[in-house]
Design an enzyme around this catalytic site. Structure first.
Site, PDB file in Angstrom:
ATOM      1  N   HIS A  55       0.825  -1.219   0.000  1.00 57.90           N
ATOM      2  CA  HIS A  55       0.000   0.000   0.000  1.00 57.90           C
ATOM      3  C   HIS A  55       0.855   1.264   0.000  1.00 57.90           C
ATOM      4  CE1 HIS A  55      -3.947  -1.931   1.719  1.00 57.90           C
ATOM      5  NE2 HIS A  55      -3.605  -2.377   0.537  1.00 57.90           N
ATOM      6  N   LYS A  73      -7.966  -0.820   2.870  1.00 56.59           N
ATOM      7  CA  LYS A  73      -7.671  -0.939   4.291  1.00 56.59           C
ATOM      8  C   LYS A  73      -6.846  -2.183   4.554  1.00 56.59           C
ATOM      9  CE  LYS A  73      -9.537  -4.205   5.186  1.00 56.59           C
ATOM     10  NZ  LYS A  73      -9.363  -5.578   4.670  1.00 56.59           N
ATOM     11  N   ARG A 143      -3.335 -12.881   3.146  1.00 51.36           N
ATOM     12  CA  ARG A 143      -3.650 -12.615   4.561  1.00 51.36           C
ATOM     13  C   ARG A 143      -2.761 -13.407   5.518  1.00 51.36           C
ATOM     14  NH1 ARG A 143      -7.413 -11.908   1.256  1.00 51.36           N
ATOM     15  NH2 ARG A 143      -9.001 -10.294   1.450  1.00 51.36           N
ATOM     16  N   ASP A 155      -6.190  -7.572   8.682  1.00 51.15           N
ATOM     17  CA  ASP A 155      -7.248  -7.748   7.685  1.00 51.15           C
ATOM     18  C   ASP A 155      -8.641  -7.468   8.241  1.00 51.15           C
ATOM     19  OD1 ASP A 155      -8.056  -8.635   5.002  1.00 51.15           O
ATOM     20  OD2 ASP A 155      -9.078 -10.198   6.126  1.00 51.15           O
TER      21      ASP A 155
HETATM   22  N1  LIG Z   1     -12.841  -3.416   1.072  1.00 50.96           N
HETATM   23  C1  LIG Z   1     -13.046  -4.705   0.932  1.00 50.96           C
HETATM   24  O1  LIG Z   1     -14.165  -5.194   0.983  1.00 50.96           O
HETATM   25  C2  LIG Z   1     -11.887  -5.594   0.656  1.00 50.96           C
HETATM   26  C3  LIG Z   1     -10.616  -5.118   0.801  1.00 50.96           C
HETATM   27  N2  LIG Z   1      -9.551  -5.918   0.558  1.00 50.96           N
HETATM   28  C4  LIG Z   1      -8.212  -5.342   0.682  1.00 50.96           C
HETATM   29  O2  LIG Z   1      -7.663  -5.285  -0.637  1.00 50.96           O
HETATM   30  C5  LIG Z   1      -6.289  -5.619  -0.629  1.00 50.96           C
HETATM   31  C6  LIG Z   1      -6.047  -6.797  -1.544  1.00 50.96           C
HETATM   32  O3  LIG Z   1      -6.747  -7.939  -1.072  1.00 50.96           O
HETATM   33  P1  LIG Z   1      -7.242  -9.097  -2.105  1.00 50.96           P
HETATM   34  O4  LIG Z   1      -7.939  -8.455  -3.255  1.00 50.96           O
HETATM   35  O5  LIG Z   1      -7.960 -10.115  -1.337  1.00 50.96           O
HETATM   36  O6  LIG Z   1      -5.838  -9.648  -2.561  1.00 50.96           O
HETATM   37  P2  LIG Z   1      -5.391 -10.604  -3.743  1.00 50.96           P
HETATM   38  O7  LIG Z   1      -4.574 -11.705  -3.203  1.00 50.96           O
HETATM   39  O8  LIG Z   1      -6.584 -11.003  -4.529  1.00 50.96           O
HETATM   40  O9  LIG Z   1      -4.394  -9.679  -4.556  1.00 50.96           O
HETATM   41  C7  LIG Z   1      -4.731  -8.419  -5.035  1.00 50.96           C
HETATM   42  C8  LIG Z   1      -3.750  -8.047  -6.112  1.00 50.96           C
HETATM   43  O10 LIG Z   1      -2.429  -7.955  -5.601  1.00 50.96           O
HETATM   44  C9  LIG Z   1      -1.548  -8.658  -6.466  1.00 50.96           C
HETATM   45  N3  LIG Z   1      -0.498  -9.311  -5.683  1.00 50.96           N
HETATM   46  C10 LIG Z   1      -0.615 -10.372  -4.870  1.00 50.96           C
HETATM   47  N4  LIG Z   1       0.570 -10.663  -4.322  1.00 50.96           N
HETATM   48  C11 LIG Z   1       1.458  -9.772  -4.829  1.00 50.96           C
HETATM   49  C12 LIG Z   1       2.850  -9.556  -4.669  1.00 50.96           C
HETATM   50  N5  LIG Z   1       3.587 -10.323  -3.875  1.00 50.96           N
HETATM   51  N6  LIG Z   1       3.409  -8.548  -5.348  1.00 50.96           N
HETATM   52  C13 LIG Z   1       2.682  -7.772  -6.178  1.00 50.96           C
HETATM   53  N7  LIG Z   1       1.366  -7.925  -6.368  1.00 50.96           N
HETATM   54  C14 LIG Z   1       0.768  -8.917  -5.701  1.00 50.96           C
HETATM   55  C15 LIG Z   1      -2.395  -9.666  -7.166  1.00 50.96           C
HETATM   56  O11 LIG Z   1      -1.840  -9.848  -8.433  1.00 50.96           O
HETATM   57  P3  LIG Z   1      -2.147 -11.138  -9.342  1.00 50.96           P
HETATM   58  O12 LIG Z   1      -3.535 -10.972  -9.826  1.00 50.96           O
HETATM   59  O13 LIG Z   1      -1.136 -11.027 -10.421  1.00 50.96           O
HETATM   60  O14 LIG Z   1      -1.957 -12.316  -8.447  1.00 50.96           O
HETATM   61  C16 LIG Z   1      -3.739  -9.032  -7.246  1.00 50.96           C
HETATM   62  O15 LIG Z   1      -3.852  -8.299  -8.450  1.00 50.96           O
HETATM   63  C17 LIG Z   1      -5.920  -5.870   0.818  1.00 50.96           C
HETATM   64  O16 LIG Z   1      -5.387  -4.687   1.350  1.00 50.96           O
HETATM   65  C18 LIG Z   1      -7.254  -6.195   1.487  1.00 50.96           C
HETATM   66  O17 LIG Z   1      -7.265  -5.822   2.856  1.00 50.96           O
HETATM   67  C19 LIG Z   1      -9.711  -7.193   0.129  1.00 50.96           C
HETATM   68  C20 LIG Z   1     -10.958  -7.724  -0.032  1.00 50.96           C
HETATM   69  C21 LIG Z   1     -12.141  -6.961   0.241  1.00 50.96           C
HETATM   70  O1  LIG Z   2     -14.455  -6.926   3.639  1.00 49.36           O
HETATM   71  C1  LIG Z   2     -13.638  -7.776   3.892  1.00 49.36           C
HETATM   72  O2  LIG Z   2     -13.996  -9.038   4.237  1.00 49.36           O
HETATM   73  C2  LIG Z   2     -13.103 -10.095   4.100  1.00 49.36           C
HETATM   74  C3  LIG Z   2     -11.693  -9.656   4.365  1.00 49.36           C
HETATM   75  O3  LIG Z   2     -10.775 -10.673   4.308  1.00 49.36           O
HETATM   76  C4  LIG Z   2     -11.375  -8.534   3.462  1.00 49.36           C
HETATM   77  O4  LIG Z   2     -10.021  -8.233   3.390  1.00 49.36           O
HETATM   78  C5  LIG Z   2     -12.200  -7.443   3.974  1.00 49.36           C
HETATM   79  O5  LIG Z   2     -11.866  -6.198   3.486  1.00 49.36           O
END
Ligand SMILES: NC(=O)C1=CN([C@@H]2O[C@H](COP(=O)(O)OP(=O)(O)OC[C@H]3O[C@@H](n4cnc5c(N)ncnc54)[C@H](OP(=O)(O)O)[C@@H]3O)[C@@H](O)[C@H]2O)C=CC1
Ligand SMILES: O=C1OC[C@@H](O)[C@H](O)[C@H]1O
Length: 343
Positions: A55, A73, A143, A155
């Site tokens: 981030h 977040k 995570r 998370d």
């Molecule tokens: N507001 C909400 O409801 C949610 C928020 N989040 C937040 O969003 C963020 C991402 O979570 P989530 O979407 O589950 O994560 P993912 O594991 O799905 O990854 C998200 C992206 O990051 C890339 N990525 C993963 N690992 C690496 C790495 N080592 N180096 C560079 N890029 C990488 C992935 O690329 P690739 O596609 O190439 O693997 C993907 O495009 C977190 O901060 C999480 O807290 C997550 C879910 C819901």
């Molecule tokens: O909204 C959410 O629910 C599931 C979590 O793991 C995710 O990161 C969060 O943002």
């Protein structure tokens, strides 16, 4: 894969052609390794859904490129990084928002209004849980990756910390207790990843707040039955209590249960729903938390006053207390980003 990664993948796959965008609509790009949104002069703002540990780097790069940033977040791995990002955004005159989407929905606003109305008297105790059944996140999930800022307190705990601070309208004064459940792992760093954390915090005036964050809630009946997700916040006051079921996803379903005493001192319970603000501004009852959040972000980018906002100080303090919980569990803060921002 989360909804956000899915959207990201679709964006990548479809690679939408550039088209004229009306001036009133900020053009928002989504950051990804192959996305050149930062170099694109047609992009005003970016959404940063990278893993937590990235981030800081990508937000600083986006701000340096002159883009407003909607940042997932928790904002960073450390409060120091969060502070740096907001200071940089301020110095560049750019909008930076930590995406605590639930804060923009009418349901949490209604709970806050009930507390602020004084109907239930002073707050005594708060509790918030975000716990999902084991199996939702595989062992390779970000995570569980310490180097990417993994851990339940990061998370899920970031939400529970945020809602305790928001509804108490104060900052904690101490972490009274905090315990983590970790997986036995041969890797020294993975031993620092909490699959679950429980913490109790002190707030001013003798108020206490307990949070539970669990990425892998154990199954029941010898592992045959999945547990129900725990997604509630409850506030106990001197003259009653209020609980919001499903505070992170109230647009799917929620209930606000208020237990108070009536004028005759008799206990009464009522259940409320809040899918709209009804304040005359544009909204629909089906709007998700994300839709409300995006509206506020666009308002801010366009120089209008959003209905709801989350300040820099709020985001910094959330990370301060997440780090303090990690300190208390003995696991310590997540690793600081290696990225050095050019001066
Ligand atoms: N507001 C909400 O409801 C949610 C928020 N989040 C937040 O969003 C963020 C991402 O979570 P989530 O979407 O589950 O994560 P993912 O594991 O799905 O990854 C998200 C992206 O990051 C890339 N990525 C993963 N690992 C690496 C790495 N080592 N180096 C560079 N890029 C990488 C992935 O690329 P690739 O596609 O190439 O693997 C993907 O495009 C977190 O901060 C999480 O807290 C997550 C879910 C819901
Ligand atoms: O909204 C959410 O629910 C599931 C979590 O793991 C995710 O990161 C969060 O943002």
């Amino acid at each position: 894969m989360s909804l956000f990664s899915l959207v990201q993948r679709i964006r990548k796959a479809t690679n939408p052609p550039a088209s004229p965008v009306p001036n009133a609509t900020p053009r928002i790009g989504i950051l990804s390794a192959t996305n050149l949104a930062l170099d694109d002069p047609n992009v005003d703002a970016v959404y940063n859904p990278s893993p937590n540990g990235l981030h800081f780097e990508w937000t600083m790069k986006a701000l340096a490129a002159g883009k407003h940033v909607l940042l997932e977040k928790p904002s960073a791995d450390t409060a120091d990084e969060t502070r740096q990002m907001f200071e940089f955004a301020e110095s560049k005159g750019l909008v930076l928002l930590e995406a605590f989407h639930y804060r923009f929905h009418p349901a949490i606003a209604r709970v806050k209004a009930i507390l602020d109305s004084g109907e239930l008297g002073p707050i005594k105790d708060l509790s918030a849980s975000l716990a999902l059944p084991k199996g939702m996140f595989g062992p390779a999930d970000i995570r569980y990756d310490y180097s990417l800022g993994g851990g339940a307190m990061m998370d899920m705990g970031c939400y529970t910390m945020n809602v305790l601070r928001f509804l108490s309208a104060s900052e904690p004064t101490a972490v009274l207790s905090a315990t983590a459940r970790t997986h036995p792992s041969p890797s020294a760093t993975e031993q620092l990843v909490d699959a679950a954390t429980t913490a109790t915090l002190a707030f001013p005036g003798g108020v206490t707040g307990t949070l539970v964050a669990d990425l892998a809630k154990p199954w029941w009946a010898r592992g045959l039955l999945p547990p129900l997700p725990d997604v509630s916040v409850r506030v106990v006051c001197a003259r009653g209590d209020v609980a919001l079921f499903n505070f992170p996803g109230p647009f799917f379903y929620h209930s606000i249960t208020v237990r108070a005493t009536d004028a005759g001192g008799r206990p009464e319970t009522r259940v409320e729903k809040a899918y709209t603000f009804g304040d005359g501004r544009s909204e629909e009852a089906w709007w998700t938390t994300y839709r409300h959040q995006l509206d506020a972000f666009v308002d801010k980018v366009r120089g209008r006053t959003p209905r709801t906002w989350i300040s820099a100080e709020d985001s910094v303090n959330n990370m301060v207390w997440i780090e303090k919980v990690y300190e208390k569990t003995g696991l310590g803060s997540r690793p600081k980003s290696q990225y050095v921002h050019p001066k």
